[in-house]
Every structure is written in structure tokens, then in C-alpha cells.
Design an enzyme around this catalytic site. Sequence first.
Site, PDB file in Angstrom:
ATOM      1  N   LYS A  52      10.277 -14.502 -14.170  1.00  0.00           N
ATOM      2  CA  LYS A  52       9.728 -13.452 -15.037  1.00  0.00           C
ATOM      3  C   LYS A  52       8.520 -13.968 -15.797  1.00  0.00           C
ATOM      4  O   LYS A  52       7.498 -13.300 -15.882  1.00  0.00           O
ATOM      5  CB  LYS A  52      10.775 -12.954 -16.054  1.00  0.00           C
ATOM      6  CG  LYS A  52      11.892 -12.099 -15.560  1.00  0.00           C
ATOM      7  CD  LYS A  52      11.510 -10.731 -15.088  1.00  0.00           C
ATOM      8  CE  LYS A  52      11.249 -10.740 -13.601  1.00  0.00           C
ATOM      9  NZ  LYS A  52      12.341 -10.289 -12.760  1.00  0.00           N
ATOM     10  N   ARG A  75       3.140   0.358  -5.301  1.00  0.00           N
ATOM     11  CA  ARG A  75       3.041  -0.259  -3.978  1.00  0.00           C
ATOM     12  C   ARG A  75       1.755  -1.076  -3.812  1.00  0.00           C
ATOM     13  O   ARG A  75       1.569  -1.755  -2.807  1.00  0.00           O
ATOM     14  CB  ARG A  75       3.093   0.812  -2.889  1.00  0.00           C
ATOM     15  CG  ARG A  75       4.331   1.681  -2.948  1.00  0.00           C
ATOM     16  CD  ARG A  75       4.288   2.725  -1.871  1.00  0.00           C
ATOM     17  NE  ARG A  75       4.425   2.109  -0.574  1.00  0.00           N
ATOM     18  CZ  ARG A  75       5.583   1.815  -0.007  1.00  0.00           C
ATOM     19  NH1 ARG A  75       6.710   2.114  -0.612  1.00  0.00           N
ATOM     20  NH2 ARG A  75       5.634   1.249   1.164  1.00  0.00           N
ATOM     21  N   LYS A 119       4.989  -3.760  -6.444  1.00  0.00           N
ATOM     22  CA  LYS A 119       6.415  -3.577  -6.691  1.00  0.00           C
ATOM     23  C   LYS A 119       7.239  -3.684  -5.410  1.00  0.00           C
ATOM     24  O   LYS A 119       8.284  -4.299  -5.387  1.00  0.00           O
ATOM     25  CB  LYS A 119       6.623  -2.200  -7.344  1.00  0.00           C
ATOM     26  CG  LYS A 119       8.062  -1.864  -7.661  1.00  0.00           C
ATOM     27  CD  LYS A 119       8.532  -2.622  -8.868  1.00  0.00           C
ATOM     28  CE  LYS A 119       9.979  -2.369  -9.194  1.00  0.00           C
ATOM     29  NZ  LYS A 119      10.522  -3.473 -10.018  1.00  0.00           N
ATOM     30  N   TRP A 161      -2.885  -2.719  -1.565  1.00  0.00           N
ATOM     31  CA  TRP A 161      -2.554  -4.098  -1.948  1.00  0.00           C
ATOM     32  C   TRP A 161      -3.119  -4.946  -0.827  1.00  0.00           C
ATOM     33  O   TRP A 161      -2.619  -4.928   0.298  1.00  0.00           O
ATOM     34  CB  TRP A 161      -1.048  -4.262  -2.067  1.00  0.00           C
ATOM     35  CG  TRP A 161      -0.623  -5.619  -2.535  1.00  0.00           C
ATOM     36  CD1 TRP A 161      -0.569  -6.052  -3.824  1.00  0.00           C
ATOM     37  CD2 TRP A 161      -0.178  -6.714  -1.723  1.00  0.00           C
ATOM     38  NE1 TRP A 161      -0.123  -7.359  -3.855  1.00  0.00           N
ATOM     39  CE2 TRP A 161       0.120  -7.796  -2.587  1.00  0.00           C
ATOM     40  CE3 TRP A 161      -0.013  -6.902  -0.352  1.00  0.00           C
ATOM     41  CZ2 TRP A 161       0.580  -9.024  -2.125  1.00  0.00           C
ATOM     42  CZ3 TRP A 161       0.451  -8.128   0.102  1.00  0.00           C
ATOM     43  CH2 TRP A 161       0.736  -9.178  -0.785  1.00  0.00           C
ATOM     44  N   GLU A 210      15.588 -17.019 -12.763  1.00  0.00           N
ATOM     45  CA  GLU A 210      15.093 -15.665 -13.007  1.00  0.00           C
ATOM     46  C   GLU A 210      14.185 -15.646 -14.244  1.00  0.00           C
ATOM     47  O   GLU A 210      13.149 -14.987 -14.253  1.00  0.00           O
ATOM     48  CB  GLU A 210      16.287 -14.702 -13.151  1.00  0.00           C
ATOM     49  CG  GLU A 210      15.964 -13.270 -13.491  1.00  0.00           C
ATOM     50  CD  GLU A 210      15.057 -12.566 -12.496  1.00  0.00           C
ATOM     51  OE1 GLU A 210      14.780 -13.096 -11.421  1.00  0.00           O
ATOM     52  OE2 GLU A 210      14.584 -11.462 -12.845  1.00  0.00           O
ATOM     53  N   GLU A 240       5.489 -14.505 -13.456  1.00  0.00           N
ATOM     54  CA  GLU A 240       5.036 -13.261 -12.839  1.00  0.00           C
ATOM     55  C   GLU A 240       4.176 -12.407 -13.769  1.00  0.00           C
ATOM     56  O   GLU A 240       3.177 -11.834 -13.333  1.00  0.00           O
ATOM     57  CB  GLU A 240       6.289 -12.470 -12.416  1.00  0.00           C
ATOM     58  CG  GLU A 240       6.042 -11.191 -11.686  1.00  0.00           C
ATOM     59  CD  GLU A 240       7.344 -10.509 -11.275  1.00  0.00           C
ATOM     60  OE1 GLU A 240       8.402 -10.815 -11.875  1.00  0.00           O
ATOM     61  OE2 GLU A 240       7.297  -9.682 -10.367  1.00  0.00           O
ATOM     62  N   CYS A 250       0.825  -1.204   0.000  1.00  0.00           N
ATOM     63  CA  CYS A 250       0.000   0.000   0.000  1.00  0.00           C
ATOM     64  C   CYS A 250       0.866   1.263   0.000  1.00  0.00           C
ATOM     65  O   CYS A 250       1.985   1.257   0.490  1.00  0.00           O
ATOM     66  CB  CYS A 250      -0.934   0.090   1.194  1.00  0.00           C
ATOM     67  SG  CYS A 250      -1.896  -1.400   1.476  1.00  0.00           S
ATOM     68  N   ASN A 276      -0.476   1.675   5.928  1.00  0.00           N
ATOM     69  CA  ASN A 276       0.350   0.712   5.199  1.00  0.00           C
ATOM     70  C   ASN A 276       1.015  -0.172   6.245  1.00  0.00           C
ATOM     71  O   ASN A 276       1.622   0.343   7.179  1.00  0.00           O
ATOM     72  CB  ASN A 276       1.411   1.478   4.388  1.00  0.00           C
ATOM     73  CG  ASN A 276       2.484   0.568   3.840  1.00  0.00           C
ATOM     74  OD1 ASN A 276       2.219  -0.569   3.479  1.00  0.00           O
ATOM     75  ND2 ASN A 276       3.705   1.068   3.771  1.00  0.00           N
ATOM     76  N   GLY A 277       0.883  -1.487   6.099  1.00  0.00           N
ATOM     77  CA  GLY A 277       1.491  -2.392   7.070  1.00  0.00           C
ATOM     78  C   GLY A 277       0.477  -3.441   7.512  1.00  0.00           C
ATOM     79  O   GLY A 277      -0.565  -3.612   6.877  1.00  0.00           O
ATOM     80  N   HIS A 296      16.378 -36.546 -12.135  1.00  0.00           N
ATOM     81  CA  HIS A 296      15.997 -36.971 -10.787  1.00  0.00           C
ATOM     82  C   HIS A 296      14.520 -36.723 -10.514  1.00  0.00           C
ATOM     83  O   HIS A 296      14.098 -36.716  -9.357  1.00  0.00           O
ATOM     84  CB  HIS A 296      16.860 -36.256  -9.743  1.00  0.00           C
ATOM     85  CG  HIS A 296      18.318 -36.600  -9.862  1.00  0.00           C
ATOM     86  ND1 HIS A 296      18.811 -37.851  -9.585  1.00  0.00           N
ATOM     87  CD2 HIS A 296      19.373 -35.872 -10.307  1.00  0.00           C
ATOM     88  CE1 HIS A 296      20.113 -37.878  -9.807  1.00  0.00           C
ATOM     89  NE2 HIS A 296      20.481 -36.687 -10.266  1.00  0.00           N
TER      90      HIS A 296
HETATM   91  O1  M6R Z   1      12.918  -4.469  -3.838  1.00  0.00           O
HETATM   92  P1  M6R Z   1      13.476  -5.855  -3.701  1.00  0.00           P
HETATM   93  O2  M6R Z   1      14.596  -6.136  -4.631  1.00  0.00           O
HETATM   94  O3  M6R Z   1      13.860  -6.178  -2.278  1.00  0.00           O
HETATM   95  O4  M6R Z   1      12.282  -6.824  -4.084  1.00  0.00           O
HETATM   96  C1  M6R Z   1      12.394  -8.207  -3.907  1.00  0.00           C
HETATM   97  C2  M6R Z   1      11.322  -8.933  -4.686  1.00  0.00           C
HETATM   98  O5  M6R Z   1      10.056  -8.612  -4.198  1.00  0.00           O
HETATM   99  C3  M6R Z   1      11.374  -8.597  -6.175  1.00  0.00           C
HETATM  100  O6  M6R Z   1      12.639  -8.828  -6.703  1.00  0.00           O
HETATM  101  C4  M6R Z   1      10.348  -9.441  -6.958  1.00  0.00           C
HETATM  102  O7  M6R Z   1      10.697 -10.781  -6.904  1.00  0.00           O
HETATM  103  C5  M6R Z   1      10.265  -8.934  -8.393  1.00  0.00           C
HETATM  104  N1  M6R Z   1       8.988  -8.319  -8.625  1.00  0.00           N
HETATM  105  C6  M6R Z   1      10.406 -10.007  -9.418  1.00  0.00           C
HETATM  106  O8  M6R Z   1      10.391  -9.460 -10.695  1.00  0.00           O
END
Ligand code: M6R
Length: 609
Positions: free
Chosen positions: A486, A28, A604, A74, A482, A489, A2, A98-99, A505
Site C-alpha cells: 500500500k 482500467r 485498477k 493504460w 500488504e 503503491e 484500457c 483492450n489487450g 539474515h
Molecule cells: O482484481 P484483483 O484482485 O485480481 O487484482 C490483483 C492486483 O492487481 C491488485 O490486488 C493490486 O495489487 C492492488 N492494486 C494493490 O492495491
Amino acid sequence: MCGIVSAISATRNVVPILIQGLKRLEYRGYDSAGVAVINGKLQRVRSVGRVIALEARVADDHLAGDIGIAHTRWATHGVASERNAHPHISGGVSVVHNGIIENHAEMRTRLRDMGYEFLSDTDTEVIVHLVHSKLNSTTTLHSAVRLAVTELSGAYAIAVICADDPQHLVVARNGAPLLLGLGNGENYAASDAAALVAVTRQIVYLEDGDCADITLTSVQIIDAQGKTVQRPISRTTQSDAAVELGGYRHYMQKEIFEQPTAVANTLAVIQGDDSLTPAIFGTEAERVLRTTKAVLIIACGTSYHAAMVARYWIESLAGMACSVEIASEYRYREPVANPHTLVIAISQSGETADTLAAMRYAKSRGHLASLSICNVHESSLVRATDLHFLTQAGPEIGVASTKAFTTQLVALSLLAMLIAKLHKRLSREREQELLNDLRYLPTTLCRILELEPQIERWADKLHTLDHALFLGRGMHYPIAMEGALKLKEISYIHAEAYAAGELKHGPLALVSAAMPVIAVAPRNTLIEKLKSNLQEVRARGGELYVLADRNVRIDEDEGMHVIRMPDSSGFLSPIAYTLPLQLLAYHAAVRRSNDVDKPRNLAKSVTVE
Ligand code: M6R
């Protein structure tokens, strides 16, 4: 997560300031949004979905006021709905938060017994009723909020207004980011300076436990001990232009294509130098790195994948033990601390709650020193660590991390080299060679981005499928991870990554024509092993998509699609091989008509546990 923003002004309607600020905070959270102002009486507008939907509702209602609070959500407690959207109200009091309030269930029971009626499923609603109840026993909103927060456990950043006291905006923080903005005849508070750059650059960062009373002309901060304190005023350098889309269709696409520049900017610290200096990690870096005997890296998500690559680099180049931990797990383990270990936290935002908590925990267990690699100068993480390195990726708006990852890798490669050098494991020639490779990296990345049309052809085939496997070996295994992250996500295609030797395995059972296998095949000592692993897939009818070094013999064939990668140095090749995987995820998501920059269920900056 948030985002919150609030403002008080002597001369103007604050609603446009609040809406503009919320748009900057959408990274956020973006499942619902709301705003409350005082204009004779308390007025509130909330809506499900993006800030743009709220903006339309606010315009329809002609909402205006010279003091107000706003929120983009969020969801944690309670689904995304208008009823659960902030601000929440109790009598004339309104709160954004927020929290997470961990003791919300018991507070809810207590407040119900006092006669309060709950209208939402959120943890936040206990805050607003609690503040309202405290106004019976104290005269100012500031003291009511201070009394209320002593009964909350968990993390919060809150902003509070009260219809009976429209000259005061009260904010408080504990474990969630919050800063004040100082203006002329008006003042503000927000989760991030980005929300305020259109109105002020004068920023005051609050500390945990602070509660501030904001009026038109003054700010009074009381800390956790009840003392009035002054916090330094800093000037934010965030730029408005950096967050424009330019000619790109999505931020993620723009950010992928910004990588040559972001990497070059991050490498500016070594410009013109023919040898590495420890000072790029801070004035104390030389002393700390010389006494370091082991490294522990903590991070989440994409940043965790950067840490995994760094482990290979630090072990192989510096001959130093390096362990890597997922921050959310590390913080709840009983790890055995080594007083000679340097703890490194990697985070794009510097506000990830798990990473911050893990770093605090690591420090409490008595490690040698702390270092952060972060993209946000004013972040909590940077302020919490002894040493830091700031990546120069610029603002990353797309939820999927791209340029932050590759610039983290650049920083980590410099760190691995530096540790090796200070521990006499790096010859002068090797240092020169690696520095030259780094300087050439932006050019290599530009050439890789030219592969986009070929990658789009892969996306044409892959985007209709439901699953994918990613394979890599050695330091390219984290790159496969990674790539899989991606893809899932933003395209919502289920994807898993495996170290290619692990296939036999278990996961080989999944391979069929409907399960494409995407492999990263650079030229290194493991390439022949990887080729055998690929044969195992082909022999079972698996469809292979291989990113191969142009000097590696893997021929295109039925069921075997190959993209030839331009030359890239062995040591830095994880950075190079990342880009095609980012492009693949991006184009698959676009073809599935997904909201690339704001994928479902995510945000984010993950500022809650
Ligand atoms: O801001 P940060 O690098 O600490 O964020 C960590 C993860 O939340 C962030 O890398 C997340 O996995 C990405 N959205 C992936 O693309």
C-alpha cells in the site's frame, strides 16, 4: 488494460454517453483517452491524461455523431501520448482495443509491405489496418472484422466503426472482457457494465471468440466456430450511487471507512445461523469440500496477500495442506497437480489476466474442482469456476485495494472454518466462538478507524522519508507485506516487508535512522520473538513504529512509537491490523500530494499479462 465503450443511436448524439462511460472505466487506465464518431465523415479527438481533459477537447471541437467508439488507455506498447492514444484510424475505419496483440511485429511488417503507413507505436494499429485491408475482399464490416481477428494472436476486446458503413458497430473479444448493452433504438458495448448503467441495465456477456454486429435495432453474435449464437440477457445490479465520493476526499479514504459495512455485508450469509453451512460457497460445495484433501490458492498483488493469510488459517484450523502461488508465475511453471486439490482463485475484479490464465491452467492439469472468491458478480472468473463466493465490498474505485482485501479475508476465514468443520477438525464450541468473533468484527473495525488521528501523526513523520521496512510474523507477515505494498503503491515510498525473524539474515544492514521500521505486534505465541526482533532494530538506531496489542508490553520511548490496538480476536487479527496500515499509506500519500486514487503507472484492473 484500457477501457472501451461504444454506442449507436437512432435519436441522439452518442458522445455524452461515451464520455460518461469512459469516466466509469478510468479505473482500467488513465494515461490518455480518445473518441471517434461518424457524422458524415469519421472524426476523432484524442488527448493525453484523464477523461476530463478529453471531455474539454470534445466540447471545444463540438464533436457529435450517432455512432462512436471511445477508449481510456493504460499504455503497454508506446508511451502515453496523443499519437499512441486510441482510437486508431486506417482510411475510414477506426478501432479501439483492450489487450495485447502478440504477433504485432510480424503483422506490422506484412501490412507495411502492403503499403500501410504506421503512425503510432501501438500494437493496436495493426488491427485497424488489417480490418481495412479485409474490406477489399468482403462486403460487410462484420465479416472484415471476423476475417481480421483470425490472424491476430494475443488478447483483445475491440470495437470498430467504418465511415462507409455508419449503420454498423462491430465488436469482438478474445481473452479481454467485453459486453453488449441493449437499449431502446440504441445499443452499446463496453468493457464493463459500469460504463453503461446510466443508459441500460440489459447486458449480454460475450464469450471468447465472439464477434458481434450491432445496429440500432439488432445484435448478431457469431462465435469462434462461425455459428450465429444467442447469449443470455442479464440485468446488471450495479448502482450509480455506490460510485459517488460522498463527503470523502478520495475513494480510497471512503473505501477504508466502508470496511465495517463491507465486512458486515459479506457476513450476511451467516446472519442468524448458529452454524456454518457449505451452501454459502455454492450448491456443490459440501460434496467438493468433503472430498478435498489439499488446497492451492492463486492470486496477484493484494489478493495474493489474502491467500497467504488463508494458508495459515487453513493449515492451522483445518489441518489441510495449502499452497499459495503468484498467478503470473504459476501459469508458466510445470506444477505437479494433485487430483484431490481444490484450486481457489482470489480476485477483486475477477478480470485479472494472470489469475484467469492461471486458473485455466490449473484446471487443465486435472485438479479436483475450482472455487473463486471475487467481488464482481458478472466477472469472467466467477463464470469460469465451479464454486464461488462473492464478497460484498461494493464497487472499489481506488486503485489501491482496501475493502476488497478485508472482505476476501472474511470469505477465506469462513472457508477455513468450513473445511475444518467438514473434516471434523472444528468443535461445536470453537465454531460458535469463531462465528461470534466474526459477528463482532465490524464493531472492532469501527474502533480501529478511530485511531486515524494517531496514524496521521505517524504519517507526518514518515512521509518525508524515502524508504520503510515492514515487519510481521506468522499470519501477520502477509499483513506487513500488504502494508508495504500500500505504501509504495500510492505514496511512492520504497517499502519492503520481512518476516521479522529474517531481519538478521540480511536486511538488518539497511537499518538506520533514515529507515523507519513499521511492525505489527498482535498478542500471539510469536510476540516475545517479535519483541526480540524489535530490540535488534532499536540497538542499531532504527526508528520503530509499532502497532501493538493493548495487552502487549512494548513501551513508548525515544525512537519507539506505539499505537495500541483495540482487542481483536487472535484468529481474525490479520484483518484488524490491516486497517491502520491502509490509513498510514493513505495519509502519507496525501501529504506527498499524490493522486491517491489513480497512482502513477497503475490501473485498477490488470487485464493484460
Ligand atoms: O482484481 P484483483 O484482485 O485480481 O487484482 C490483483 C492486483 O492487481 C491488485 O490486488 C493490486 O495489487 C492492488 N492494486 C494493490 O492495491
